[in-house]
Write an enzyme that holds these catalytic residues in place. Structure first.
Site: not given
Ligand code: MRU
Length: 345
Positions: A45, A85, A192, A233, A244
Site C-alpha cells: 500500500r 484501488r 498504518q 495519494d 489518508k
Molecule cells: O491506504 P494506504 O495505506 O495505501 O494509504 C496511504 C496513504 O494515504 C499515504 O499517505 C500516501 O499514499 C502517500 S505514500 C508516500
C-alpha cells in the site's frame, strides 16, 4: 534498508504490510492476478509503492501471456490492475507508462517485448527511490530544527520503493544535521501509523512517539509540534490533496494552531486533469476494518459503518507541496503546472 518491493527471478516479492510489525513475512507473486490481489488486500500500500507494484504486475502479466491475442491480454492485465484501488493516481500513472511502452513495441518479437516490460518496471522502482531522495533534499530545509514533526499514516519507505516521501523529508532533515523527533498518528482504522511508521522509523533509530489520532490537536495547541509532514495519494490541479482519512482534520488543526503543513509527493501523484479535489474518487473499504481490530470485534454486531479510506484537504490549508523538482506554494494552479512542465518557478 527496507525492501518494500523487488523483482526477483521472474517474480514480484513484497514485504507483507498486513503482518507488520508482528512478523516480517514476504509475499511472492507469480502472476499479475496475485499482484492485483496484493494491492487490493493491502499487502502492499502507499501511492508510489502501488505504482511500482502495478508496473511489475504488467511485466509479470506480459511474461506469462501467449503470443496470440497479446493486445487483448495486455488490456485485461491493465484493467485487472486498474480495478484494485481507485484513489492513488500513481497506479494509473504506472499503467499508462507501461501501456505507452507496449504500444511502441508492437510488432517486435515476444521475447523482446517481455524483456523491455520487465526492464521498465524495474526502472519505475529505481526511479522512485531517486525521486524520494530529491523530495527529501527539497523538503529538509523546511523542517524546523530541534522540533517535533507530526505525520499521519505511513508515507515512508514502506509506502514507496524506498526512503519515503514524508518520512524521506524527515530522514533528509536528520541527515542534514537537524535534530528532529517524530509524533506518529496511529491512523485508524488500518493503523498504518502505529504498525508501519513507528516500525520503520525504529529501524533507523529515529526517535518516534505514537499518539492516537484524536491527540494531535492537543499537542499542536500545547506548542509541541513544529510542523506536519504528510504524503499524498492524488493532488488536483488547484492543490487540493487526497491523503489518508484524517489528514483533513490534522490540516485544519494545524492552521488553527499556526503549524505549517507540508505535503511531500512525487510529480506522478499530480492529477492535473482534475480541477479540484472534489473530483477525486474516494475508496470505500470494508466495514470490518472499523468494527474489528486484529480480528476482534470492538462494536456490537450489525453496527452501521462508513469507511472512506481517504479525505481531501483543501489547498488553502497547505503551506507547501514538496516534489522532486522543487517546492510548490500558493497559488498552486500555477506553481504545480510549472513544476509539472519542468519550468523554473
Ligand atoms: O491506504 P494506504 O495505506 O495505501 O494509504 C496511504 C496513504 O494515504 C499515504 O499517505 C500516501 O499514499 C502517500 S505514500 C508516500
Amino acid at each position: 534498508m527496507i525492501e518494500t518491493i523487488q523483482w526477483v527471478d521472474g517474480t514480484v516479492v513484497m514485504i507483507d504490510q498486513r503482518r507488520l510489525p508482528i512478523e516480517e513475512k514476504f509475499v511472492t507473486c507469480r502472476t499479475y492476478e496475485e499482484v492485483a490481489a496484493a494491492i487490493r488486500d493491502m499487502a502492499i500500500r502507499g501511492a508510489p509503492a502501488i505504482g511500482v507494484a502495478a508496473a511489475m504486475g504488467v511485466a509479470l502479466g506480459v511474461a506469462g501471456a501467449a503470443e496470440e491475442g497479446l493486445d487483448g491480454q495486455m488490456e485485461t492485465i491493465c484493467a485487472t490492475l486498474a480495478a484494485t484501488r481507485p484513489t492513488a493516481v500513481n497506479l494509473f500513472w504506472a499503467l499508462d507508462r507501461m501501456k505507452r511502452l507496449y504500444a511502441g513495441l508492437r510488432g517486435r518479437p515476444l521475447g523482446e517485448i517481455r524483456q523491455r516490460m520487465i526492464e521498465e518496471a524495474r526502472r519505475v522502482r529505481e526511479e522512485d527511490i531517486a525521486i524520494n531522495r530529491a523530495i527529501g533534499r527539497h523538503g529538509a530545509p523546511l523542517v524546523p530544527d530541534g522540533k517535533t514533526v507530526l505525520t499521519h499514516c505511513n508515507a515512508g519507505a514502506l509506502a514507496t520503493a524506498g526512503y519515503g516521501t514524508a518520512l524521506g523529508v524527515i530522514r533528509a532533515a536528520i541527515e542534514s544535521g537537524k535534530r528532529v523527533d517524530v509524533f506518529a498518528d496511529e491512523t485508524r482504522p488500518f493503523l498504518q501509523g502505529a504498525r508501519l511508521t513507528v516500525w520503520e522509523l525504529q529501524q533507523d533509530a529515529i526517535p518516534t512517539t505514537l499518539i492516537t489520532d484524536n491527540m494531535a490537536g492537543h499537542f499542536m495547541k500545547s506548542g509541541r509540534i513544529g510542523c506536519v509532514v504528510v504524503g499524498a495519494d492524488r493532488i488536483a490541479a488547484n492543490g487540493d490533496v487526497a491523503n489518508k482519512v484524517g489528514t483533513y482534520s490534522v490540516a485544519v488543526l494545524a492552521r488553527e494552531n499556526g503549524v505549517p503543513l507540508l505535503v511531500a509527493a512525487p510529480l506522478s501523484t499530480l492529477d492535473l486533469t482534475l480541477a479540484s479535489g472534489d473530483l477525486i474518487p474516494i475508496e470505500q473499504r470494508a466495514p470490518a476494518e472499523v468494527t474489528h481490530v486484529f480480528g476482534h470485534a470492538i462494536a456490537p454486531p450489525g453496527t452501521a459503518v462508513e469507511n472512506p479510506a481517504f479525505d481531501v484537504t483543501p489547498a488553502r490549508y497547505i503551506t507547501a507541496i514538496v516534489t522532486e523538482r522543487g517546492v510548490a506554494r500558493a497559488p498552486f494552479e500555477t506553481s504545480l503546472q510549472q513544476l509539472a512542465k519542468g519550468e523554473p518557478k
